[in-house]
Write a protein that holds these residues in place. Structure first.
Motif, PDB file in Angstrom:
ATOM      1  N   TYR A   1     -30.436   8.426 -12.305  1.00 31.79           N
ATOM      2  CA  TYR A   1     -30.579   8.626 -10.869  1.00 31.79           C
ATOM      3  C   TYR A   1     -29.407   9.388 -10.276  1.00 31.79           C
ATOM      4  CZ  TYR A   1     -34.021   5.056 -11.632  1.00 31.79           C
ATOM      5  OH  TYR A   1     -35.075   4.375 -12.111  1.00 31.79           O
TER       6      TYR A   1
ATOM      7  N   ILE B   1      -9.848   3.188 -16.588  1.00 29.13           N
ATOM      8  CA  ILE B   1      -9.544   2.291 -15.470  1.00 29.13           C
ATOM      9  C   ILE B   1     -10.084   0.898 -15.771  1.00 29.13           C
ATOM     10  CG2 ILE B   1      -9.989   1.836 -13.038  1.00 29.13           C
ATOM     11  CD1 ILE B   1     -10.162   4.878 -12.656  1.00 29.13           C
ATOM     12  N   GLY B   2     -11.321   0.857 -16.292  1.00 31.55           N
ATOM     13  CA  GLY B   2     -11.927  -0.434 -16.606  1.00 31.55           C
ATOM     14  C   GLY B   2     -11.094  -1.224 -17.596  1.00 31.55           C
ATOM     15  N   ILE B   3     -10.540  -0.529 -18.584  1.00 30.56           N
ATOM     16  CA  ILE B   3      -9.705  -1.225 -19.572  1.00 30.56           C
ATOM     17  C   ILE B   3      -8.393  -1.660 -18.937  1.00 30.56           C
ATOM     18  CG2 ILE B   3      -8.373  -0.890 -21.684  1.00 30.56           C
ATOM     19  CD1 ILE B   3     -10.641   0.865 -22.695  1.00 30.56           C
TER      20      ILE B   3
ATOM     21  N   ALA C   1     -16.420  -1.090 -20.309  1.00 34.66           N
ATOM     22  CA  ALA C   1     -15.075  -0.968 -20.867  1.00 34.66           C
ATOM     23  C   ALA C   1     -14.330  -2.295 -20.792  1.00 34.66           C
ATOM     24  CB  ALA C   1     -14.304   0.113 -20.114  1.00 34.66           C
TER      25      ALA C   1
ATOM     26  N   MET D   1     -23.635   3.064  -9.695  1.00 35.63           N
ATOM     27  CA  MET D   1     -24.173   2.456 -10.913  1.00 35.63           C
ATOM     28  C   MET D   1     -23.382   2.890 -12.138  1.00 35.63           C
ATOM     29  SD  MET D   1     -28.232   2.760 -10.352  1.00 35.63           S
ATOM     30  CE  MET D   1     -28.765   2.022 -11.872  1.00 35.63           C
TER      31      MET D   1
ATOM     32  N   THR E   1     -26.542  -0.213 -17.674  1.00 35.40           N
ATOM     33  CA  THR E   1     -26.491   0.128 -16.253  1.00 35.40           C
ATOM     34  C   THR E   1     -26.001   1.553 -16.051  1.00 35.40           C
ATOM     35  OG1 THR E   1     -25.927  -2.172 -15.806  1.00 35.40           O
ATOM     36  CG2 THR E   1     -25.582  -0.608 -14.030  1.00 35.40           C
TER      37      THR E   1
ATOM     38  N   PHE F   1     -15.533  11.834 -14.928  1.00 32.64           N
ATOM     39  CA  PHE F   1     -15.739  10.572 -14.204  1.00 32.64           C
ATOM     40  C   PHE F   1     -15.858   9.406 -15.181  1.00 32.64           C
ATOM     41  CE2 PHE F   1     -18.633   7.703 -11.817  1.00 32.64           C
ATOM     42  CZ  PHE F   1     -17.825   7.495 -10.721  1.00 32.64           C
ATOM     43  N   VAL F   2     -16.693   9.594 -16.213  1.00 37.01           N
ATOM     44  CA  VAL F   2     -16.925   8.513 -17.171  1.00 37.01           C
ATOM     45  C   VAL F   2     -15.648   8.175 -17.923  1.00 37.01           C
ATOM     46  CG1 VAL F   2     -18.085   7.954 -19.324  1.00 37.01           C
ATOM     47  CG2 VAL F   2     -19.372   8.933 -17.444  1.00 37.01           C
TER      48      VAL F   2
ATOM     49  N   LEU G   1     -36.648  -1.282 -15.943  1.00 41.73           N
ATOM     50  CA  LEU G   1     -36.370  -0.051 -15.204  1.00 41.73           C
ATOM     51  C   LEU G   1     -36.712   1.162 -16.064  1.00 41.73           C
ATOM     52  CD1 LEU G   1     -35.169   0.466 -12.470  1.00 41.73           C
ATOM     53  CD2 LEU G   1     -32.956   0.722 -13.546  1.00 41.73           C
TER      54      LEU G   1
ATOM     55  N   GLU H   1     -19.173  14.729 -14.293  1.00 38.52           N
ATOM     56  CA  GLU H   1     -19.601  13.405 -14.736  1.00 38.52           C
ATOM     57  C   GLU H   1     -18.820  12.963 -15.965  1.00 38.52           C
ATOM     58  OE1 GLU H   1     -21.695  15.542 -13.559  1.00 38.52           O
ATOM     59  OE2 GLU H   1     -23.197  14.519 -12.321  1.00 38.52           O
TER      60      GLU H   1
ATOM     61  N   CYS I   1     -13.334   6.312 -15.753  1.00 34.57           N
ATOM     62  CA  CYS I   1     -13.837   4.955 -15.524  1.00 34.57           C
ATOM     63  C   CYS I   1     -13.553   4.050 -16.717  1.00 34.57           C
ATOM     64  CB  CYS I   1     -15.338   4.970 -15.258  1.00 34.57           C
ATOM     65  SG  CYS I   1     -15.758   5.481 -13.612  1.00 34.57           S
ATOM     66  N   VAL I   2     -13.718   4.609 -17.931  1.00 38.41           N
ATOM     67  CA  VAL I   2     -13.458   3.804 -19.123  1.00 38.41           C
ATOM     68  C   VAL I   2     -12.017   3.315 -19.107  1.00 38.41           C
ATOM     69  CG1 VAL I   2     -13.219   3.881 -21.630  1.00 38.41           C
ATOM     70  CG2 VAL I   2     -15.224   4.880 -20.542  1.00 38.41           C
TER      71      VAL I   2
ATOM     72  N   MET J   1     -20.959  -5.549  -3.716  1.00 39.20           N
ATOM     73  CA  MET J   1     -22.316  -5.491  -4.263  1.00 39.20           C
ATOM     74  C   MET J   1     -23.352  -5.513  -3.147  1.00 39.20           C
ATOM     75  SD  MET J   1     -23.979  -5.313  -7.006  1.00 39.20           S
ATOM     76  CE  MET J   1     -22.942  -5.880  -8.330  1.00 39.20           C
TER      77      MET J   1
ATOM     78  N   VAL K   1     -25.382  -4.422 -10.696  1.00 38.58           N
ATOM     79  CA  VAL K   1     -25.552  -3.263  -9.820  1.00 38.58           C
ATOM     80  C   VAL K   1     -26.756  -2.430 -10.268  1.00 38.58           C
ATOM     81  CG1 VAL K   1     -24.033  -1.665 -11.052  1.00 38.58           C
ATOM     82  CG2 VAL K   1     -24.235  -1.486  -8.592  1.00 38.58           C
ATOM     83  N   ILE K   2     -27.284  -2.741 -11.428  1.00 38.79           N
ATOM     84  CA  ILE K   2     -28.541  -2.137 -11.897  1.00 38.79           C
ATOM     85  C   ILE K   2     -29.650  -2.345 -10.875  1.00 38.79           C
ATOM     86  CG2 ILE K   2     -29.211  -4.218 -13.182  1.00 38.79           C
ATOM     87  CD1 ILE K   2     -29.806  -0.978 -14.805  1.00 38.79           C
TER      88      ILE K   2
ATOM     89  N   VAL L   1     -29.559  -1.628  -7.888  1.00 37.82           N
ATOM     90  CA  VAL L   1     -29.646  -0.404  -7.094  1.00 37.82           C
ATOM     91  C   VAL L   1     -30.723   0.516  -7.669  1.00 37.82           C
ATOM     92  CG1 VAL L   1     -28.400   1.722  -6.552  1.00 37.82           C
ATOM     93  CG2 VAL L   1     -27.291  -0.471  -6.229  1.00 37.82           C
ATOM     94  N   GLY L   2     -30.692   0.679  -8.992  1.00 37.84           N
ATOM     95  CA  GLY L   2     -31.699   1.508  -9.641  1.00 37.84           C
ATOM     96  C   GLY L   2     -33.088   0.924  -9.485  1.00 37.84           C
TER      97      GLY L   2
ATOM     98  N   PHE M   1     -25.098  22.357 -20.751  1.00 31.98           N
ATOM     99  CA  PHE M   1     -25.056  20.960 -20.346  1.00 31.98           C
ATOM    100  C   PHE M   1     -23.638  20.560 -19.960  1.00 31.98           C
ATOM    101  CE2 PHE M   1     -24.709  16.448 -21.175  1.00 31.98           C
ATOM    102  CZ  PHE M   1     -25.831  15.974 -20.525  1.00 31.98           C
TER     103      PHE M   1
ATOM    104  N   ILE N   1     -19.824   1.431 -16.239  1.00 35.99           N
ATOM    105  CA  ILE N   1     -18.754   1.784 -17.180  1.00 35.99           C
ATOM    106  C   ILE N   1     -17.592   0.798 -17.058  1.00 35.99           C
ATOM    107  CG2 ILE N   1     -17.134   3.575 -17.870  1.00 35.99           C
ATOM    108  CD1 ILE N   1     -19.680   4.676 -18.498  1.00 35.99           C
ATOM    109  N   PHE N   2     -17.270   0.383 -15.818  1.00 32.25           N
ATOM    110  CA  PHE N   2     -16.199  -0.620 -15.667  1.00 32.25           C
ATOM    111  C   PHE N   2     -16.539  -1.860 -16.491  1.00 32.25           C
ATOM    112  CE2 PHE N   2     -15.127   0.950 -11.147  1.00 32.25           C
ATOM    113  CZ  PHE N   2     -14.303   1.910 -11.677  1.00 32.25           C
TER     114      PHE N   2
END
Lengths: 286, 102
Positions: free
Chosen positions: A235, B20-22, A249, A240, A228, B13-14, A105, B10, B17-18, A40, B46-47, B49-50, B3, A245-246
């Motif tokens: 962006y 992997i996260g599970i 999920a 992010m 997030t 990617f999503v 944001l 992406e 990620c879903v 982080m 990590v928000i 960052v935005g 689109f 998503i991690f």
């Protein structure tokens, strides 16, 4: 330079993954926390290096550093002072800050963007991030208050009905807005939505029993993750999106696991209002 | 359709990620539920960052957005630092012996 930034983000993403993995085994949990925390820090530093230019005014930099310094100190203080029994409350509170960050944001970005030229996709992403963030913000605060015993359950028909009504509204209003039925400026519309979502967050958690709060906090945590990710899409920032998503999920799986450990079904915990909001959030993302 | 063509990466990617996260937390024992929740909460910070990106874009004289952005950065940092510190404290309570017997 660009390559260094990309590699930094990649490392940060991997560290989140490794952190989560290590944190789910008792032996390595501490290492996992350390890995995720350093990832982080890396992500934040990299972002700063990549985004800062000579044209950035000093005022912004001062506010930025001040906010980061104060945030770090306050976070450390709060976590040092908390009683062992009060930890779930604190986690809920920190989750609220994440949601609040996502909501603000969305508002700032909406104020900044040129509403006339911005593409529809970005607006939808901003709205989704704003709504999910606002729900997580107030929902987590109510969850925290409930754990502290300050707020009682309110399971009246009125609360449940208005919660469903607001949920419907949060899907209808953006649709109506984009068709052109609601003649207000985009920024004003965002503020309206933020208020609706915040009220919904309160009403969403109010009817749920105090004993089920850990499950709800986990759920709200995953909602913050999704918020997030929405912001990440705006962006085009991979760390992010991936981090969000991690958490989204893993949070939902964790919610289900917690329900299982308590021998209750998620539907029973939430009295049937959860599925809709989740499905909708995913739909809007497309 | 356009689109989808533009954003197919992406979308992949999503979806990955879903899963992997599970997958990555699927074997977590019940004793670690709360620390893991806290750790995940910290990661969602990590928000920040935005918030930093947006903060550096705001014009100097736009006080409303500077304030909102400043609060956003503060909240994001609080989420991260508090989240990791509190997770660390929770994990300190687990001594290795206790876990092995689990």
């Amino acid at each position: 330079m660009q390559a260094i930034i990309e590699i930094g983000y990649l490392l940060a993403t991997l560290s989140f993954l490794g952190g989560l993995k290590f944190m789910s085994s008792p032996k390595n949990a501490k290492t996992g926390n350390l890995i995720a925390a350093s990832g982080m820090t890396l992500a934040v530093v990299i972002t700063f290096i990549s985004a800062v230019t000579e044209t950035v005014p000093y005022t912004n930099l001062i506010i930025l550093f001040l906010a980061i310094a104060v945030g770090t100190v306050v976070g450390k203080r709060l976590s040092d002072k908390v009683e062992m029994t009060g930890m779930p409350q604190l986690v809920s509170l920190f989750n609220a800050t994440g949601g609040g960050c996502a909501m603000l944001l969305g508002l700032v970005e909406a104020n900044q963007m040129d509403a006339a030229t911005a593409i529809l996709g970005n607006k939808i992403l901003l709205i989704s991030g704003l709504i999910t963030g606002a729900v997580a913000l107030t929902g987590s605060i109510i969850a925290e208050r409930k754990l502290a015993g300050k707020v009682k359950d309110r399971r009246t028909k009125l609360v449940i009905f208005s919660a469903r009504f607001l949920l419907l509204l949060m899907f209808l209003l953006p649709g109506l807005y984009f068709i052109g039925f609601i003649p207000v400026e985009f920024t004003v519309f965002m503020y309206i939505l933020a208020v609706i979502a915040m009220v919904y967050g309160v009403l969403f958690v109010l009817p749920i029993g105090g004993a089920d709060m850990p499950v709800v906090i986990s759920l709200l945590n995953s909602i913050t993750g999704i918020a997030t990710a929405f912001a990440g899409f705006v962006y085009g920032n991979k760390v992010m999106i991936a981090g969000g998503i991690f958490v989204g999920a893993a949070g939902i799986l964790l919610t289900l696991l917690m329900c299982k450990a308590m021998n209750r079904s998620l539907m029973k915990v939430l009295a049937g209002t959860f599925k809709k909001s989740k499905g909708g959030a995913v739909e809007e993302e497309q | 359709m356009d689109f989808i063509n533009q954003h197919i990466q992406e979308i992949y990617f999503v979806i990955f990620c879903v899963f992997i996260g599970i997958e990555v937390i699927s074997n977590v024992p019940a004793i670690l539920h709360t620390p893991l929740m806290s750790g995940a909460n910290a990661i969602s910070g990590v928000i920040l960052v935005g918030a930093i990106i947006v903060m550096l874009k705001v014009p100097e004289d736009d006080y409303l957005n500077l304030t909102l952005g400043g609060i956003a950065v503060f909240l994001g940092t609080l989420n991260i630092s508090g989240g990791f510190f509190v997770t660390g404290r929770m994990l300190k309570m687990f001594s290795p012996k206790k876990e092995n017997s689990k």
